[in-house]
Write an enzyme that holds these catalytic residues in place. Structure first.
Site, PDB file in Angstrom:
ATOM      1  N   MET A   1       0.819  -1.210   0.000  1.00  0.00           N
ATOM      2  CA  MET A   1       0.000   0.000   0.000  1.00  0.00           C
ATOM      3  C   MET A   1       0.857   1.266   0.000  1.00  0.00           C
ATOM      4  O   MET A   1       2.067   1.228   0.193  1.00  0.00           O
ATOM      5  CB  MET A   1      -0.922  -0.001   1.219  1.00  0.00           C
ATOM      6  CG  MET A   1      -1.937  -1.133   1.227  1.00  0.00           C
ATOM      7  SD  MET A   1      -3.006  -1.123   2.694  1.00  0.00           S
ATOM      8  CE  MET A   1      -3.981   0.351   2.408  1.00  0.00           C
ATOM      9  N   HIS A   2       0.186   2.395  -0.243  1.00  0.00           N
ATOM     10  CA  HIS A   2       0.708   3.750  -0.016  1.00  0.00           C
ATOM     11  C   HIS A   2       1.755   4.228  -1.019  1.00  0.00           C
ATOM     12  O   HIS A   2       2.065   5.413  -1.059  1.00  0.00           O
ATOM     13  CB  HIS A   2       1.310   3.891   1.393  1.00  0.00           C
ATOM     14  CG  HIS A   2       0.501   3.317   2.494  1.00  0.00           C
ATOM     15  ND1 HIS A   2      -0.792   3.704   2.752  1.00  0.00           N
ATOM     16  CD2 HIS A   2       0.785   2.363   3.418  1.00  0.00           C
ATOM     17  CE1 HIS A   2      -1.260   3.025   3.789  1.00  0.00           C
ATOM     18  NE2 HIS A   2      -0.338   2.194   4.201  1.00  0.00           N
TER      19      HIS A   2
ATOM     20  N   ASP B   1      -2.655  -4.879   0.416  1.00  0.00           N
ATOM     21  CA  ASP B   1      -2.179  -6.200   0.850  1.00  0.00           C
ATOM     22  C   ASP B   1      -2.842  -6.695   2.124  1.00  0.00           C
ATOM     23  O   ASP B   1      -3.175  -7.880   2.242  1.00  0.00           O
ATOM     24  CB  ASP B   1      -0.655  -6.222   0.977  1.00  0.00           C
ATOM     25  CG  ASP B   1      -0.093  -5.098   1.839  1.00  0.00           C
ATOM     26  OD1 ASP B   1      -0.862  -4.300   2.419  1.00  0.00           O
ATOM     27  OD2 ASP B   1       1.149  -4.998   1.918  1.00  0.00           O
TER      28      ASP B   1
END
EC number: 2.7.1.17
Length: 489
Positions: free
Chosen positions: A78-79, A237
């Site tokens: 992520m991110h 995830d």
């Protein structure tokens, strides 16, 4: 029919092929490098993700009837900030979830814009790993690159784009950008303005189980697949891992022991931790979840074993540990700074309590226990919100350790359920593909049919008491040394 789940991780992409009953037919893993151009920075090249995904899919489907493959979906780190120009070419390497360079931007967001406003706009506050601070960093430090941005994407969504030509994302992954109005599942106009971007620079939003498109003709030809193969949005995830472990619906819990570590609590309703120590995100099942995330979990043990001890016999090392709850050595697992609940990019890994008779086994044990204690930090926040958790699923590379599962069960005083499949995010991605292709009517039905518990670790009353006393000592260490971290980074 057959389904592909793609877990775009930090160190490797794992690809899984399964039938509609969840029987795994093949698993392939392909590694790619991480780049650390400066201290606290962490980057990868999206082009290298794509190269390995293509190689991996070809290897995954070598010995199967290609006409049987019906859908593809994802779990993904992520991110990360992926920025594309007008030609959809990558502008610069992606800034990853564990990149800590955005502390100035986070201070601006949390202190000038204000945590109360951020929480109102997005249900969360700024952490260095989140995407919006990264956008501001590019704007402030690389204005020439910022001015070239045509599309802003997340890691797994870049792969979905390469497969379909569609600029898409899902609400679970988008929740970690600090750009999404999580409660209403739409882009926050306030955050778009704060970041100096336009809404059309962001991807189209989907639920995790929705179809975003089909394979482009040229990609289908290259992979040896039919162009009618559906591509489903997928999930971040941790949300994908939650699907893969059956942590869907209301009041379920999953612990992930991967590169990072998380406590994931699913909920039927939207809710926010008033202290913002836990993230409030949309879930891949169409509902919501709270999540505490530590930046270094199983990666702490990997660092300790591979780089310090220089012994890859993880199981052999752990078999020597036999005095649980009595260790005098403690370890703060903050090798990449820390997110939940401290939100401190300057925090660092720390051993304390060694003496002349400290053994290697005690140091190894301290690493395993330190991760468990840090997970309990987030667990304590959940309890303060009135959330009572009696059992949890567990997944990730660290979950393969029976000792670590035992430590976590007793540190948290919960039953720990081990799942038949250890392929959390990749299996979750494949399950989302099944829902998108109509095999199951919703994510809950898919989980009920596919996920199976094979073992449960019960907490031991005596060990729980010992670890409760140990945790109280651990909890005093970070506040005591916190001010030193800024002087030594």
């Amino acid at each position: 029919m057959l389904y592909i789940g793609i877990d775009l991780g930090t160190s490797a992409v794992k690809l899984l092929l399964t039938d509609e009953k969840g029987t795994i037919k093949n698993v392939v893993s392909k590694e790619y490098p991480i780049y650390f151009p400066n201290s606290g920075w962490s980057e990868q090249k999206p082009e290298e993700w794509w190269e390995q995904v293509v190689v991996g899919i070809k290897e995954l489907i070598t010995n199967v009837d290609k006409d049987e493959i019906d859908g593809i979906s994802f779990g993904g780190q992520m991110h990360g900030l992926v920025i594309l120009d007008e030609s959809d070419e990558v502008i610069r390497p992606a800034l990853l979830w564990n990149d800590g360079r955005t502390w100035e931007e986070c201070n601006y967001l949390n202190e000038v814009i204000g945590q109360e406003n951020l929480s109102k706009y997005t249900a969360n506050i700024a952490f260095t790993g989140f995407t919006a601070p990264k956008i501001l960093w590019v704007k402030n430090k690389e204005p020439e690159n910022f001015n070239r941005i045509n599309k802003i994407m997340l890691p797994k969504d870049y792969i979905a784009y390469k497969l379909t030509g569609v600029h898409c994302t899902d609400v679970s992954d988008a929740s970690g950008m600090l750009l999404l109005d999580v409660e209403n599942k739409c882009w926050s106009k306030e955050m778009i303005e704060i970041c100096g971007i336009k809404e059309d620079q962001l991807a189209t939003l989907f639920e995790s189980y929705e179809v975003v498109g089909t394979l482009k003709e040229e990609i289908a030809t290259e992979l040896g697949l039919n162009s009618h193969v559906k591509v489903i949005a997928g999930a971040g995830d941790n949300a994908a891992a939650a699907v893969g472990t059956g942590t869907v619906g209301n009041g379920m819990c999953n612990i992930s022991l991967g590169t990072s570590g998380t406590i994931f609590i699913s909920s039927g309703q939207f809710g926010v931790d008033p202290h913002n120590a836990l993230h409030a995100f949309a879930h891949a099942d169409g509902h919501y979840h709270l999540m505490g995330c530590m930046l270094s979990a199983a990666s702490c043990n990997k660092w300790w074993m591979d780089d310090i001890v220089k012994d890859k016999d993880y199981i052999g090392e752990q078999q020597k540990i036999n005095k649980l709850g009595e260790n005098k050595v403690f370890f703060l697992p903050y090798l990449m700074g820390e997110r939940s609940p401290h939100n401190d990019p300057d925090a660092r890994g720390t051993f304390i309590g060694m003496t002349m008779d400290t053994t290697r086994e005690e140091m190894t044990q301290a690493v395993l226990e330190g991760v468990a204690f840090a997970l309990r930090d987030s667990f304590e926040v959940a309890k303060s919100l009135g959330i009572q958790i009696e059992r949890t699923k567990i997944c990730g590379g660290g979950a393969k350790s029976s000792l670590w599962r035992q430590i976590i069960a007793n540190v948290l005083n919960v039953k720990v359920d081990q799942i038949e499949s250890e392929e959390g995010p990749a299996l979750g991605g494949a399950m989302l593909a099944m829902v998108g292709c109509g095999v199951y009517k919703n994510v809950e039905e898919a989980a009920e049919q596919i996920v199976k518990i094979i073992n449960t670790v019960e907490p031991d009353e005596a060990l729980v008491a010992k670890y409760d006393a140990q945790y109280k000592k651990f909890a005093k260490i970070y506040p005591t040394v916190k001010t030193l971290f800024k002087e030594i980074v």
